[in-house]
Scaffold this motif. Structure first.
Motif, PDB file in Angstrom:
ATOM      1  N   LEU A 254       0.806  -1.213   0.000  1.00 56.52           N
ATOM      2  CA  LEU A 254       0.000   0.000   0.000  1.00 56.52           C
ATOM      3  C   LEU A 254       0.842   1.268   0.000  1.00 56.52           C
ATOM      4  N   VAL A 255       1.980   1.266   0.710  1.00 60.00           N
ATOM      5  CA  VAL A 255       2.769   2.492   0.802  1.00 60.00           C
ATOM      6  C   VAL A 255       3.442   2.852  -0.511  1.00 60.00           C
ATOM      7  N   ILE A 256       3.389   1.959  -1.504  1.00 57.87           N
ATOM      8  CA  ILE A 256       3.864   2.327  -2.837  1.00 57.87           C
ATOM      9  C   ILE A 256       3.024   3.472  -3.387  1.00 57.87           C
ATOM     10  N   GLY A 257       1.721   3.470  -3.067  1.00 60.95           N
ATOM     11  CA  GLY A 257       0.823   4.510  -3.569  1.00 60.95           C
ATOM     12  C   GLY A 257       1.224   5.908  -3.135  1.00 60.95           C
ATOM     13  N   PRO A 258       1.319   6.173  -1.814  1.00 61.89           N
ATOM     14  CA  PRO A 258       1.730   7.519  -1.407  1.00 61.89           C
ATOM     15  C   PRO A 258       3.132   7.885  -1.853  1.00 61.89           C
ATOM     16  N   PHE A 259       4.042   6.893  -1.925  1.00 60.08           N
ATOM     17  CA  PHE A 259       5.384   7.198  -2.423  1.00 60.08           C
ATOM     18  C   PHE A 259       5.315   7.743  -3.843  1.00 60.08           C
ATOM     19  N   LEU A 260       4.588   7.032  -4.712  1.00 58.72           N
ATOM     20  CA  LEU A 260       4.503   7.470  -6.108  1.00 58.72           C
ATOM     21  C   LEU A 260       3.741   8.784  -6.255  1.00 58.72           C
ATOM     22  N   SER A 261       2.695   8.954  -5.445  1.00 58.09           N
ATOM     23  CA  SER A 261       1.910  10.184  -5.528  1.00 58.09           C
ATOM     24  C   SER A 261       2.773  11.403  -5.281  1.00 58.09           C
ATOM     25  N   LEU A 262       3.650  11.322  -4.283  1.00 56.89           N
ATOM     26  CA  LEU A 262       4.532  12.457  -3.974  1.00 56.89           C
ATOM     27  C   LEU A 262       5.744  12.494  -4.895  1.00 56.89           C
ATOM     28  N   PHE A 263       6.267  11.317  -5.262  1.00 54.26           N
ATOM     29  CA  PHE A 263       7.422  11.280  -6.158  1.00 54.26           C
ATOM     30  C   PHE A 263       7.118  12.008  -7.459  1.00 54.26           C
ATOM     31  N   ASP A 264       5.967  11.696  -8.057  1.00 51.72           N
ATOM     32  CA  ASP A 264       5.654  12.296  -9.355  1.00 51.72           C
ATOM     33  C   ASP A 264       5.183  13.732  -9.229  1.00 51.72           C
ATOM     34  N   GLN A 265       4.845  14.159  -8.024  1.00 50.94           N
ATOM     35  CA  GLN A 265       4.560  15.581  -7.833  1.00 50.94           C
ATOM     36  C   GLN A 265       5.852  16.378  -7.754  1.00 50.94           C
ATOM     37  N   PHE A 266       6.885  15.798  -7.133  1.00 49.22           N
ATOM     38  CA  PHE A 266       8.113  16.542  -6.876  1.00 49.22           C
ATOM     39  C   PHE A 266       9.199  16.315  -7.922  1.00 49.22           C
ATOM     40  N   CYS A 267       9.137  15.216  -8.669  1.00 51.31           N
ATOM     41  CA  CYS A 267      10.210  14.957  -9.628  1.00 51.31           C
ATOM     42  C   CYS A 267      10.289  16.041 -10.694  1.00 51.31           C
ATOM     43  N   VAL A 268       9.163  16.693 -10.980  1.00 54.45           N
ATOM     44  CA  VAL A 268       9.145  17.732 -12.013  1.00 54.45           C
ATOM     45  C   VAL A 268       9.904  18.974 -11.572  1.00 54.45           C
ATOM     46  N   ASN A 269      10.013  19.184 -10.257  1.00 52.89           N
ATOM     47  CA  ASN A 269      10.673  20.396  -9.779  1.00 52.89           C
ATOM     48  C   ASN A 269      12.097  20.531 -10.321  1.00 52.89           C
ATOM     49  N   LEU A 270      12.853  19.446 -10.264  1.00 53.47           N
ATOM     50  CA  LEU A 270      14.240  19.485 -10.743  1.00 53.47           C
ATOM     51  C   LEU A 270      14.335  19.171 -12.227  1.00 53.47           C
ATOM     52  N   ALA A 271      13.345  18.464 -12.737  1.00 53.77           N
ATOM     53  CA  ALA A 271      13.354  18.159 -14.167  1.00 53.77           C
ATOM     54  C   ALA A 271      12.821  19.319 -15.008  1.00 53.77           C
ATOM     55  N   ALA A 272      12.198  20.321 -14.359  1.00 47.17           N
ATOM     56  CA  ALA A 272      11.550  21.415 -15.091  1.00 47.17           C
ATOM     57  C   ALA A 272      12.489  22.154 -16.049  1.00 47.17           C
ATOM     58  N   PRO A 273      13.724  22.503 -15.657  1.00 51.98           N
ATOM     59  CA  PRO A 273      14.596  23.184 -16.628  1.00 51.98           C
ATOM     60  C   PRO A 273      14.851  22.351 -17.876  1.00 51.98           C
ATOM     61  N   SER A 274      15.003  21.024 -17.710  1.00 48.40           N
ATOM     62  CA  SER A 274      15.217  20.159 -18.864  1.00 48.40           C
ATOM     63  C   SER A 274      13.965  20.102 -19.738  1.00 48.40           C
ATOM     64  N   ILE A 275      12.796  20.055 -19.090  1.00 53.51           N
ATOM     65  CA  ILE A 275      11.540  20.076 -19.844  1.00 53.51           C
ATOM     66  C   ILE A 275      11.401  21.401 -20.592  1.00 53.51           C
ATOM     67  N   ASN A 276      11.787  22.478 -19.921  1.00 53.08           N
ATOM     68  CA  ASN A 276      11.685  23.805 -20.535  1.00 53.08           C
ATOM     69  C   ASN A 276      12.590  23.923 -21.762  1.00 53.08           C
ATOM     70  N   GLN A 277      13.749  23.275 -21.719  1.00 54.79           N
ATOM     71  CA  GLN A 277      14.634  23.293 -22.876  1.00 54.79           C
ATOM     72  C   GLN A 277      13.986  22.608 -24.077  1.00 54.79           C
ATOM     73  N   SER A 278      13.155  21.602 -23.805  1.00 61.07           N
ATOM     74  CA  SER A 278      12.484  20.884 -24.894  1.00 61.07           C
ATOM     75  C   SER A 278      11.307  21.663 -25.449  1.00 61.07           C
ATOM     76  N   PHE A 279      10.567  22.345 -24.561  1.00 55.26           N
ATOM     77  CA  PHE A 279       9.282  22.913 -24.967  1.00 55.26           C
ATOM     78  C   PHE A 279       9.183  24.438 -24.870  1.00 55.26           C
ATOM     79  N   ARG A 280      10.141  25.111 -24.197  1.00 52.98           N
ATOM     80  CA  ARG A 280      10.071  26.562 -24.018  1.00 52.98           C
ATOM     81  C   ARG A 280       8.717  26.971 -23.438  1.00 52.98           C
ATOM     82  N   LEU A 281       8.471  26.568 -22.207  1.00 51.71           N
ATOM     83  CA  LEU A 281       7.178  26.773 -21.563  1.00 51.71           C
ATOM     84  C   LEU A 281       6.967  28.238 -21.213  1.00 51.71           C
ATOM     85  N   SER A 282       5.741  28.708 -21.381  1.00 54.85           N
ATOM     86  CA  SER A 282       5.359  30.027 -20.879  1.00 54.85           C
ATOM     87  C   SER A 282       5.164  29.927 -19.372  1.00 54.85           C
TER      88      SER A 282
END
Length: 495
Positions: free
Chosen positions: A43-71
């Motif tokens: 069961l604890v896999i659920g809350p781990f993934l829920s928070l992991f995928d919420q926070f993983c974008v924080n550090l990946a955002a600059p790389s995503i921005n390089q691909s898409f040039r987000l507004s």
């Protein structure tokens, strides 16, 4: 975690009488799952993934921005849209678990989460990524509230604190693990895919959870057969919260007045109608989306507010810090992620010692935990405001270790206090309310941080210290709320 013996759960004043028309799941009739500790590990896999995928974008955002040039609006939608939809759907997801079965909804949630994670990894444009992130948040809203509800009904009071400590560890490590791997994976550039493998982490874990939960948990019975689902309540609550947060999220691209003020006013009116609808529906003994009676408990209300404030402060702060380390300190995404490593260790320690300290020193430990969380964020703010690019890393690591210790302690302590005021038949809805407060707090905090972060002119630098300062003030308000909650808890205990 090891399995315990099969025991009979004592009937409490909150439990329905045997002759009640409401049919409860097998766990709620007094029989505890003999493999509940194995089930908890799944069961604890659920809350781990829920928070992991919420926070993983924080550090990946600059790389995503390089691909898409987000507004600015697209950036906030990618980072905060997940949490917004997640928060909007949690009460509905929890109530569906009460009505059609919690194990059934958990398995559905992990299956949908795997599919939407794949969609995020395969996104070809900003709209595609935003749509996939919103769908991923909806999937998390299906699986997450089932976890707390199942802990509430499967574990007797003597075991519940330990079970909740593992729940707290999974959530906190998901948050910090998302920061670390969200920074490391794009820098590894596996197979030339850049940031995309960040979202693939969830797929094998979801597959394992989907299979294992059927082995370690008994089938659940359908509850409240024939009473229907509160579709009107679902629609009004979802639309009301969306209207409330959308103007803040889009403040940089829309004229805030009068459009924003109009939408916020409409949201408040719609949410007031929603609450009235739930009260009237409850009086006719029909199924409600939100059992408003839960808020008759002052401790429950304060606990929900404290959850809201803490997530409104900590989630945006982590987002801001991840961006600052890459934009201003010029660290690689991997190095920026490593700054959060001490927090991961401290969170694990705090989650384990929190219940022990609570047993020894009483509920005031909750105030200490909230204070450590606020002090850690304040120290990180001071490091950013007073340090230099070359000297900021070590103070930030120490500050986030302090934050992690407090955060790790507070999750199981606060969750245990709040759920103690929830009847077993409303465990899903109560868990949904608690988790909704977290996610709406995070989404609101990101929107508020954006107001302080972005300058009036695009030519001016981002205002990191101002935005972090606003989040630190919210964490300090959380300490005050924790003190009020402890005071109320003591009064209730004496009464």
């Amino acid at each position: 975690m090891k399995p315990g013996p099969t025991v009979r759960a004592p009937r409490t004043a909150d439990s329905p009488p045997p002759a009640a028309a409401t049919a409860l799941p097998a766990e709620a009739d007094g029989t505890l799952n003999p493999r509940r500790w194995h089930a908890l590990a799944v069961l604890v896999i659920g809350p781990f993934l829920s928070l992991f995928d919420q926070f993983c974008v924080n550090l990946a955002a600059p790389s995503i921005n390089q691909s898409f040039r987000l507004s600015p609006f697209e950036f906030q939608a990618v980072v905060g849209g997940y949490g917004l939809v997640y928060g909007l759907g949690l009460i509905t997801g929890g109530r569906l678990g009460d009505l059609v079965g919690r194990r059934r909804m958990y398995r559905l949630g992990v299956a949908l989460f795997a599919l939407t994670s794949l969609a995020c990894a395969m996104a070809w444009s900003p709209p595609a990524l935003i749509a996939a992130r919103l769908a991923q948040g909806a999937s998390a809203a299906v699986l997450q509230p089932q976890v707390l509800a199942l802990i509430r009904i499967q574990f007797p009071p003597s075991e519940r604190a330990k079970a909740l400590s593992w729940y707290g560890i999974s959530m906190s490590l998901g948050m910090v693990g998302g920061q670390i791997l969200g920074g490391a994976i794009p820098s590894w550039n596996l197979l030339g895919l850049g940031w995309r493998p960040v979202f693939l982490v969830a797929v094998p874990l979801c597959a394992f959870a989907y299979i294992a939960v059927a082995r370690f948990m008994p089938s659940d019975s359908t509850t409240r057969i024939g009473q229907g689902i509160d579709g009107t309540g679902m629609a009004m609550s979802t639309l009301g919260f969306a209207l409330l947060l959308l103007p803040l999220a889009a403040v940089q691209e829309w004229k805030f007045l009068p459009t924003g003020l109009t939408l916020i006013t409409a949201a408040l009116l719609l949410l007031a109608v929603f609450v009235r609808h739930e009260i009237l529906r409850g009086r006719t003994d029909r199924v409600v989306l939100l059992p408003v009676r839960l808020f008759n408990s002052r401790a429950f209300s304060l606990g929900v507010l404290l959850n809201f404030l803490l997530y409104m402060a900590s989630v945006p702060f982590a987002v801001l810090l991840g961006l600052y380390l890459q934009d201003e300190s010029h660290l690689s995404s991997a190095a920026a992620g490593l700054v959060f490593t001490p927090a991961a260790v401290a969170i694990a320690v705090g989650s384990r010692i929190g219940p022990t300290l609570r047993t020894r020193y009483g509920p005031r430990v909750l105030v200490v935990a909230a204070a450590l969380t606020a002090v850690g964020l304040a120290a990180a703010l001071a490091a950013v405001a007073l340090g230099t690019r070359e000297t900021v890393v070590l103070p930030l690591m120490l500050a986030f270790a302090t934050y992690g210790l407090g955060n790790g302690m507070i999750v199981p302590l606060l969750t245990g206090i709040v759920l103690a005021h929830v009847p077993p038949q409303d465990a899903g809805a109560g868990s949904g309310v608690l988790s909704t407060a977290q996610q709406l707090g995070a989404a609101t905090g990101i929107a508020v941080a954006g107001v302080f972060l972005y300058p009036a002119s695009a030519a001016m630098p981002l205002r990191y210290t101002e935005a972090m300062g606003a989040e630190t003030v919210l964490a300090a308000l959380g300490v005050v709320c924790a003190a009020l909650l402890v005071s109320t808890h003591r009064v209730d205990a004496k009464g």
